[in-house]
Design an enzyme around this catalytic site. Structure first.
Site, PDB file in Angstrom:
ATOM      1  N   HIS A 253       0.846  -1.191   0.000  1.00 55.09           N
ATOM      2  CA  HIS A 253       0.000   0.000   0.000  1.00 55.09           C
ATOM      3  C   HIS A 253       0.878   1.236   0.000  1.00 55.09           C
ATOM      4  CE1 HIS A 253      -3.190   2.816   1.172  1.00 55.09           C
ATOM      5  NE2 HIS A 253      -4.011   1.894   0.680  1.00 55.09           N
ATOM      6  N   GLU A 308      -7.857  -5.095  -0.024  1.00 56.00           N
ATOM      7  CA  GLU A 308      -8.421  -5.830  -1.154  1.00 56.00           C
ATOM      8  C   GLU A 308      -8.428  -7.342  -0.900  1.00 56.00           C
ATOM      9  OE1 GLU A 308      -9.569  -4.262  -3.696  1.00 56.00           O
ATOM     10  OE2 GLU A 308      -8.530  -2.348  -3.831  1.00 56.00           O
TER      11      GLU A 308
HETATM   12  N1  COA Z   1       3.894  -7.767  -4.803  1.00 48.27           N
HETATM   13  C1  COA Z   1       5.202  -7.823  -5.134  1.00 48.27           C
HETATM   14  N2  COA Z   1       6.053  -6.789  -4.974  1.00 48.27           N
HETATM   15  C2  COA Z   1       5.546  -5.671  -4.443  1.00 48.27           C
HETATM   16  C3  COA Z   1       4.200  -5.540  -4.058  1.00 48.27           C
HETATM   17  C4  COA Z   1       3.358  -6.660  -4.268  1.00 48.27           C
HETATM   18  N3  COA Z   1       2.061  -6.623  -3.962  1.00 48.27           N
HETATM   19  N4  COA Z   1       3.974  -4.315  -3.565  1.00 48.27           N
HETATM   20  C5  COA Z   1       5.146  -3.670  -3.636  1.00 48.27           C
HETATM   21  N5  COA Z   1       6.091  -4.494  -4.177  1.00 48.27           N
HETATM   22  C6  COA Z   1       7.488  -4.187  -4.441  1.00 48.27           C
HETATM   23  C7  COA Z   1       7.637  -3.483  -5.774  1.00 48.27           C
HETATM   24  O1  COA Z   1       7.882  -4.390  -6.823  1.00 48.27           O
HETATM   25  C8  COA Z   1       8.832  -2.619  -5.536  1.00 48.27           C
HETATM   26  O2  COA Z   1       9.997  -3.392  -5.523  1.00 48.27           O
HETATM   27  P1  COA Z   1      11.376  -2.861  -6.123  1.00 48.27           P
HETATM   28  O3  COA Z   1      11.704  -1.625  -5.341  1.00 48.27           O
HETATM   29  O4  COA Z   1      12.306  -4.001  -5.899  1.00 48.27           O
HETATM   30  O5  COA Z   1      11.083  -2.564  -7.572  1.00 48.27           O
HETATM   31  C9  COA Z   1       8.609  -2.151  -4.155  1.00 48.27           C
HETATM   32  O6  COA Z   1       7.927  -3.243  -3.486  1.00 48.27           O
HETATM   33  C10 COA Z   1       7.757  -0.869  -4.081  1.00 48.27           C
HETATM   34  O7  COA Z   1       7.222  -0.819  -2.846  1.00 48.27           O
HETATM   35  P2  COA Z   1       6.325   0.378  -2.370  1.00 48.27           P
HETATM   36  O8  COA Z   1       7.038   1.688  -2.595  1.00 48.27           O
HETATM   37  O9  COA Z   1       5.875   0.052  -1.019  1.00 48.27           O
HETATM   38  O10 COA Z   1       5.065   0.250  -3.304  1.00 48.27           O
HETATM   39  P3  COA Z   1       4.278   1.367  -4.126  1.00 48.27           P
HETATM   40  O11 COA Z   1       3.905   2.484  -3.243  1.00 48.27           O
HETATM   41  O12 COA Z   1       5.022   1.681  -5.379  1.00 48.27           O
HETATM   42  O13 COA Z   1       2.970   0.557  -4.568  1.00 48.27           O
HETATM   43  C11 COA Z   1       0.933  -0.567  -4.526  1.00 48.27           C
HETATM   44  C12 COA Z   1       1.865   0.393  -3.768  1.00 48.27           C
HETATM   45  C13 COA Z   1      -0.356  -0.737  -3.769  1.00 48.27           C
HETATM   46  C14 COA Z   1       0.612   0.027  -5.922  1.00 48.27           C
HETATM   47  C15 COA Z   1       1.656  -1.921  -4.683  1.00 48.27           C
HETATM   48  O14 COA Z   1       1.963  -2.426  -3.421  1.00 48.27           O
HETATM   49  C16 COA Z   1       0.885  -2.921  -5.500  1.00 48.27           C
HETATM   50  O15 COA Z   1       0.934  -2.886  -6.741  1.00 48.27           O
HETATM   51  N6  COA Z   1       0.152  -3.882  -4.834  1.00 48.27           N
HETATM   52  C17 COA Z   1      -0.594  -4.876  -5.543  1.00 48.27           C
HETATM   53  C18 COA Z   1      -1.923  -4.353  -6.045  1.00 48.27           C
HETATM   54  C19 COA Z   1      -2.925  -4.162  -4.930  1.00 48.27           C
HETATM   55  O16 COA Z   1      -3.122  -5.012  -4.079  1.00 48.27           O
HETATM   56  N7  COA Z   1      -3.590  -2.994  -4.970  1.00 48.27           N
HETATM   57  C20 COA Z   1      -4.599  -2.643  -4.004  1.00 48.27           C
HETATM   58  C21 COA Z   1      -4.130  -1.537  -3.091  1.00 48.27           C
HETATM   59  S1  COA Z   1      -5.333  -1.197  -1.836  1.00 48.27           S
END
Ligand code: COA
Length: 372
Positions: A253, A308
């Site tokens: 998140h 979610e």
């Molecule tokens: N699965 C795998 N890797 C994940 C991840 C997940 N669900 N969530 C974050 N990461 C990894 C990214 O690949 C990235 O890794 P890297 O730095 O090695 O490239 C890193 O963690 C980024 O982390 P963070 O900065 O915390 O995430 P963000 O703020 O860019 O993204 C979300 C937040 C929600 C977009 C992301 O966690 C995500 O895509 N989750 C899955 C979709 C989801 O469940 N969405 C509903 C949200 S309520």
């Protein structure tokens, strides 16, 4: 390109920018806390109903009791829903219904709590009507004795809903009711700040929520669990998914750096649902494995379960088709959007940020400057 440097601060996506003040809710991502007007989400889910929570968001008062049945659809809304193709996106149907309702009722400015109640009560009837029409079935009139969640299920399926299912859906819509200055809520506030009406604000908010970066995809969690199939396969699946650079749905998140408190509240609800045992057992086992693998593979990040994940369990458990999940989230968020419209109007200032120009410096049209 314009070369002059603009010294004012700029944050892409407005990330980290404080763009307003609110007394409606606080999202404390660092500590995994969410409060609506001071009350923690877990208590609201355990002891409250959506009708009470909506009144709390709109008025700031916790009512001992509150009753919010779904509303009958104006003829023009029903006509518009009948005119939509059956393969229309349910969010488009909901947005259309809101827009037509606004054209018929012409709500004024400033918005009122009564406007907020009426729009919130309209949405489930509109979504249920569309869901039936696309199957060739006739819409069902609201039952004024049923609360919003139960009434929605009744209008969707044509039979009195199971009490546990209605309670679980009510809990889900409480957790989805409000979440600070997210993109759709901000959209509703921008529209309200122009002194436009509450139906326009909510229609715009639905449009913003439709985007996959916001509306989320609990349906993808369901697909994911189907793909994994069994707890034994979870570890290999999680490792391979992360190694391919893909994201695992239902985890991570932008704001929460701790366990999402809404996921905790919904997990409790899902655990109490009859008929969910097998599916939930799989969800819990997969969750534990994924958390372990994520911690190992992304040691620098705190990636926890998000709302979610267990929303998927609850929505699947109450029997909703997965393509209705995002629009059901929109039903929930009506209380928050409209509460923010009321709050914005109560101390209004037009929301009008600036933009940094990075295009060409001033110049003459081809041929025009040369002839001077
Ligand atoms: N699965 C795998 N890797 C994940 C991840 C997940 N669900 N969530 C974050 N990461 C990894 C990214 O690949 C990235 O890794 P890297 O730095 O090695 O490239 C890193 O963690 C980024 O982390 P963070 O900065 O915390 O995430 P963000 O703020 O860019 O993204 C979300 C937040 C929600 C977009 C992301 O966690 C995500 O895509 N989750 C899955 C979709 C989801 O469940 N969405 C509903 C949200 S309520």
């Amino acid at each position: 390109m314009e070369q002059r440097a603009d010294p004012r601060p700029y944050s892409p996506g407005l990330e980290g920018v404080v763009a307003g003040e609110t007394s409606i809710a606080k999202v404390d991502g660092a500590n995994g806390r969410l409060i609506y007007r001071g009350y923690p989400i877990v208590e609201l889910v355990r002891a409250g109903t959506y009708a009470q929570v909506a009144e709390l968001l709109w008025t700031g008062e916790w009512p001992e009791q509150a009753h919010m049945p779904t509303a009958p659809l104006p003829r023009a809304v029903l006509t518009a829903l009948r005119a939509l193709p059956g393969n229309a996106h349910p969010m488009d149907a909901l947005r259309t219904a809101t827009s037509v309702w606004g054209a018929v009722n012409r709500p004024g400015w400033p918005p009122t709590v009564e406007d907020a109640r009426r729009l919130t009560a309209l949405a489930p009837s509109a979504l249920a009507a569309f869901a039936r029409l696309r199957q060739g079935l006739e819409p069902i009139e609201p039952d004024p004795d049923l609360e919003l969640a139960a009434g929605f299920l009744y209008q969707l399926n044509g039979e009195s809903p199971d009490q546990a299912a209605a309670r679980a859906l009510d809990a889900y819509i409480i957790t989805g009711a409000e979440h600070g200055f997210n993109a759709s809520t901000f959209t509703a506030r921008v529209i309200t700040s122009t002194r436009s009406d509450i139906a326009s604000a909510v229609a715009g908010a639905i449009g913003a929520l439709k985007g996959p970066l916001h509306g989320g995809a609990p349906s993808e969690v369901v697909n994911q669990l189907h793909e994994i199939g069994s707890a034994e396969r979870a570890e290999q699946w999680a490792r391979e998914t992360i190694d391919r650079g893909e994201r695992i749905m239902g985890f991570g998140h932008r704001v929460y750096r701790a366990y999402d408190p809404r996921a905790a509240a919904l997990r409790e609800v899902a655990e109490g649902m009859a008929g969910m045992a097998d599916w939930l057992q799989l969800a819990v086992a997969v969750e534990d494995t994924v958390l372990r693998v994520l911690a190992e593979k992304k040691p620098g990040r705190i990636i926890k379960t998000n709302v979610e994940y267990y929303a998927a369990a609850v929505l699947q458990g109450v029997g909703l088709p997965s393509d209705l999940f995002p629009a059901t989230f929109a039903l929930a968020r009506h209380a928050g959007w409209t509460a923010h419209a009321l709050e914005q109007a109560s101390a209004n200032r037009l929301i009008r940020p600036d933009v940094r120009y990075i295009g060409p410096a001033e110049r003459s049209l081809p041929g025009v400057g040369a002839s001077r």
